[in-house]
Motif scaffolding. Sequence first.
Motif, PDB file in Angstrom:
ATOM      1  N   GLN A 182      11.981  26.870  10.185  1.00 41.96           N
ATOM      2  CA  GLN A 182      12.407  25.785  10.685  1.00 41.96           C
ATOM      3  C   GLN A 182      13.093  24.905   9.347  1.00 41.96           C
ATOM      4  O   GLN A 182      12.641  24.916   8.262  1.00 41.96           O
ATOM      5  N   ASP A 183      14.313  24.361   9.580  1.00 38.68           N
ATOM      6  CA  ASP A 183      15.115  23.474   8.596  1.00 38.68           C
ATOM      7  C   ASP A 183      14.401  22.158   8.487  1.00 38.68           C
ATOM      8  O   ASP A 183      14.277  21.415   9.483  1.00 38.68           O
ATOM      9  N   GLY A 184      14.111  22.059   7.367  1.00 35.94           N
ATOM     10  CA  GLY A 184      13.511  20.662   6.901  1.00 35.94           C
ATOM     11  C   GLY A 184      12.221  20.399   7.515  1.00 35.94           C
ATOM     12  O   GLY A 184      11.254  21.664   7.571  1.00 35.94           O
ATOM     13  N   VAL A 185      11.664  19.274   7.825  1.00 35.16           N
ATOM     14  CA  VAL A 185      10.463  18.918   8.370  1.00 35.16           C
ATOM     15  C   VAL A 185      10.325  18.404   9.654  1.00 35.16           C
ATOM     16  O   VAL A 185      11.402  17.644  10.365  1.00 35.16           O
ATOM     17  N   THR A 186       9.246  18.349  10.294  1.00 39.49           N
ATOM     18  CA  THR A 186       9.122  17.591  11.564  1.00 39.49           C
ATOM     19  C   THR A 186       8.087  16.466  11.286  1.00 39.49           C
ATOM     20  O   THR A 186       7.055  16.701  10.731  1.00 39.49           O
ATOM     21  N   TRP A 187       8.623  15.490  11.465  1.00 38.77           N
ATOM     22  CA  TRP A 187       7.782  13.808  11.106  1.00 38.77           C
ATOM     23  C   TRP A 187       6.598  13.796  12.280  1.00 38.77           C
ATOM     24  O   TRP A 187       6.959  13.939  13.180  1.00 38.77           O
ATOM     25  N   LEU A 188       5.439  13.738  11.792  1.00 38.80           N
ATOM     26  CA  LEU A 188       4.211  13.524  12.510  1.00 38.80           C
ATOM     27  C   LEU A 188       3.805  12.131  12.628  1.00 38.80           C
ATOM     28  O   LEU A 188       3.460  11.528  13.866  1.00 38.80           O
ATOM     29  N   ASP A 189       3.553  11.752  11.419  1.00 40.82           N
ATOM     30  CA  ASP A 189       2.696  10.272  11.338  1.00 40.82           C
ATOM     31  C   ASP A 189       2.754   9.782   9.879  1.00 40.82           C
ATOM     32  O   ASP A 189       3.509  10.407   8.989  1.00 40.82           O
ATOM     33  N   THR A 190       2.398   8.646   9.920  1.00 36.79           N
ATOM     34  CA  THR A 190       2.464   8.220   8.567  1.00 36.79           C
ATOM     35  C   THR A 190       1.014   7.059   8.314  1.00 36.79           C
ATOM     36  O   THR A 190       0.401   6.934   9.171  1.00 36.79           O
ATOM     37  N   THR A 191       0.485   7.511   7.004  1.00 35.21           N
ATOM     38  CA  THR A 191      -0.878   6.897   6.790  1.00 35.21           C
ATOM     39  C   THR A 191      -0.631   6.076   5.482  1.00 35.21           C
ATOM     40  O   THR A 191       0.273   6.218   4.957  1.00 35.21           O
ATOM     41  N   TYR A 192      -1.816   5.580   5.298  1.00 34.88           N
ATOM     42  CA  TYR A 192      -1.671   4.419   3.997  1.00 34.88           C
ATOM     43  C   TYR A 192      -2.743   4.852   3.242  1.00 34.88           C
ATOM     44  O   TYR A 192      -4.043   5.070   3.573  1.00 34.88           O
ATOM     45  N   ASP A 193      -2.602   4.880   1.767  1.00 34.75           N
ATOM     46  CA  ASP A 193      -3.794   5.189   0.919  1.00 34.75           C
ATOM     47  C   ASP A 193      -4.110   4.081   0.339  1.00 34.75           C
ATOM     48  O   ASP A 193      -3.602   2.910   0.465  1.00 34.75           O
ATOM     49  N   ALA A 194      -5.294   4.200  -0.506  1.00 34.52           N
ATOM     50  CA  ALA A 194      -5.749   3.053  -1.176  1.00 34.52           C
ATOM     51  C   ALA A 194      -4.637   2.314  -2.001  1.00 34.52           C
ATOM     52  O   ALA A 194      -3.699   3.017  -2.531  1.00 34.52           O
ATOM     53  N   LEU A 195      -4.602   0.895  -2.061  1.00 33.10           N
ATOM     54  CA  LEU A 195      -3.670   0.344  -2.740  1.00 33.10           C
ATOM     55  C   LEU A 195      -4.134  -0.085  -4.102  1.00 33.10           C
ATOM     56  O   LEU A 195      -4.987  -0.222  -4.491  1.00 33.10           O
ATOM     57  N   GLY A 228       0.923  -1.121   0.011  1.00 32.47           N
ATOM     58  CA  GLY A 228       0.117  -0.128   0.126  1.00 32.47           C
ATOM     59  C   GLY A 228       0.992   1.150   0.014  1.00 32.47           C
ATOM     60  O   GLY A 228       2.081   1.155   0.701  1.00 32.47           O
ATOM     61  N   PRO A 229       0.465   2.349  -0.714  1.00 38.96           N
ATOM     62  CA  PRO A 229       1.271   3.700  -0.804  1.00 38.96           C
ATOM     63  C   PRO A 229       1.231   4.164   0.654  1.00 38.96           C
ATOM     64  O   PRO A 229       0.202   4.495   1.358  1.00 38.96           O
ATOM     65  N   ILE A 230       2.453   4.655   1.124  1.00 40.93           N
ATOM     66  CA  ILE A 230       2.841   5.381   2.362  1.00 40.93           C
ATOM     67  C   ILE A 230       2.688   6.839   1.995  1.00 40.93           C
ATOM     68  O   ILE A 230       3.444   7.309   1.140  1.00 40.93           O
ATOM     69  N   LYS A 231       2.084   7.448   2.977  1.00 38.92           N
ATOM     70  CA  LYS A 231       2.127   8.941   2.852  1.00 38.92           C
ATOM     71  C   LYS A 231       2.501   9.432   4.247  1.00 38.92           C
ATOM     72  O   LYS A 231       1.960   9.087   5.372  1.00 38.92           O
ATOM     73  N   HIS A 232       3.727  10.260   4.196  1.00 42.04           N
ATOM     74  CA  HIS A 232       4.151  10.958   5.554  1.00 42.04           C
ATOM     75  C   HIS A 232       3.723  12.128   5.750  1.00 42.04           C
ATOM     76  O   HIS A 232       3.540  12.840   4.833  1.00 42.04           O
ATOM     77  N   VAL A 233       3.130  12.483   6.902  1.00 46.19           N
ATOM     78  CA  VAL A 233       2.419  13.543   7.330  1.00 46.19           C
ATOM     79  C   VAL A 233       3.703  14.378   8.055  1.00 46.19           C
ATOM     80  O   VAL A 233       4.093  14.202   9.234  1.00 46.19           O
ATOM     81  N   ASP A 234       4.078  15.542   7.468  1.00 50.40           N
ATOM     82  CA  ASP A 234       4.979  16.377   7.934  1.00 50.40           C
ATOM     83  C   ASP A 234       4.740  17.646   8.312  1.00 50.40           C
ATOM     84  O   ASP A 234       3.475  18.324   8.021  1.00 50.40           O
ATOM     85  N   GLN A 235       5.200  18.340   9.523  1.00 52.95           N
ATOM     86  CA  GLN A 235       4.917  19.723   9.736  1.00 52.95           C
ATOM     87  C   GLN A 235       6.371  20.642   9.269  1.00 52.95           C
ATOM     88  O   GLN A 235       7.396  20.335   9.739  1.00 52.95           O
ATOM     89  N   GLN A 236       5.947  21.741   8.819  1.00 52.47           N
ATOM     90  CA  GLN A 236       7.101  22.683   8.232  1.00 52.47           C
ATOM     91  C   GLN A 236       6.834  24.042   8.490  1.00 52.47           C
ATOM     92  O   GLN A 236       5.552  24.514   8.276  1.00 52.47           O
ATOM     93  N   GLY A 237       7.589  24.691   9.326  1.00 56.71           N
ATOM     94  CA  GLY A 237       7.208  26.193   9.616  1.00 56.71           C
ATOM     95  C   GLY A 237       8.392  27.184   8.760  1.00 56.71           C
ATOM     96  O   GLY A 237       9.373  26.844   8.345  1.00 56.71           O
ATOM     97  N   ALA A 238       7.922  28.607   8.890  1.00 55.56           N
ATOM     98  CA  ALA A 238       9.044  29.410   8.191  1.00 55.56           C
ATOM     99  C   ALA A 238      10.317  29.244   8.577  1.00 55.56           C
ATOM    100  O   ALA A 238      11.344  29.681   7.813  1.00 55.56           O
TER     101      ALA A 238
END
Length: 306
Positions: A74-87, A62-72
Amino acid sequence: MSTLITPPSPPSAWALQSLLSGADSIITWYGSDSERWPISGGMAPMPPDEGVQLVDIKGLHGPIKHVDQQGAHQDGVTWLDTTYDALELDMTVTVFGRDAIGRRRVFRRWLAGWEPRKTGRLVWFTSDMGHWWLDLRMFQEPREVIKAGDAASITLAWAARADFPFWQSFDSVSTKLIASNATTLADPAGKAPANFLQNWNRGDQDGWPVMLLQGPGTFTMGDNGGVRRITLPLKVGELARITTIPNRRTVVEVNTGANIYPRLVGRFSTPVPAGAVVRNPITVTGAQAGVTSALSTLTPWRRWPE
């Protein structure tokens, strides 16, 4: 007197070797019309027989989607969670018959079991992992170029979609416990311990049991190994189906379809880890001996079928 049954097309030496070795995957498609199609492995047909063969397959995970948080600032992103889309599965299949008429007949039958609004089931079996399956629907219409002429076989790209991205297998089912008195749920055979529902999660993802509770009585359940306790009162004749996964908060009275979730005191929050066995405590008060009962099932989920 015994009867010898001879198949219309005896399996080839290769097919028998494949089945007996246990090394090859056996892949079977059950269409939305319930027709069975062995498409890979020792059960799959080969010319000059008629049928469909799987050439290759892509997208088993199944496709993986990382949920990121990024601020003005902030270097890079902060990882929050991972979800799965339809396969989404992309397959290449060859449809063949004894002649062009047979091939057209096979394709019509094959196409009849693929619907965008209905699901069929792709079953993947290996000797080491057993049966795992996906419920699939047609994702895209066939767009392959088919040459004119009397072709006895055609090869097509075939796209399918699984709304739920994990492979599933047979449920782990606990021993059914039946009230032996007003406060005890016991195994009538005397093998399983009283007041515990046991399930095994043989998947590689967290598992969430489903409970079936028959009233009357007030049930108190454990949180799948967590510290919480959840309570549900049931009347005579009521059968409750409890789904413990938090994002599907449902408690339904099976006989009437009524939503009795508001009766539930406490919330489930703890999954059964991959590969773990859980012995979930369950007690009751006000039970009717021989009537009040409890049962739990757990559907294992995997990211990969082999």
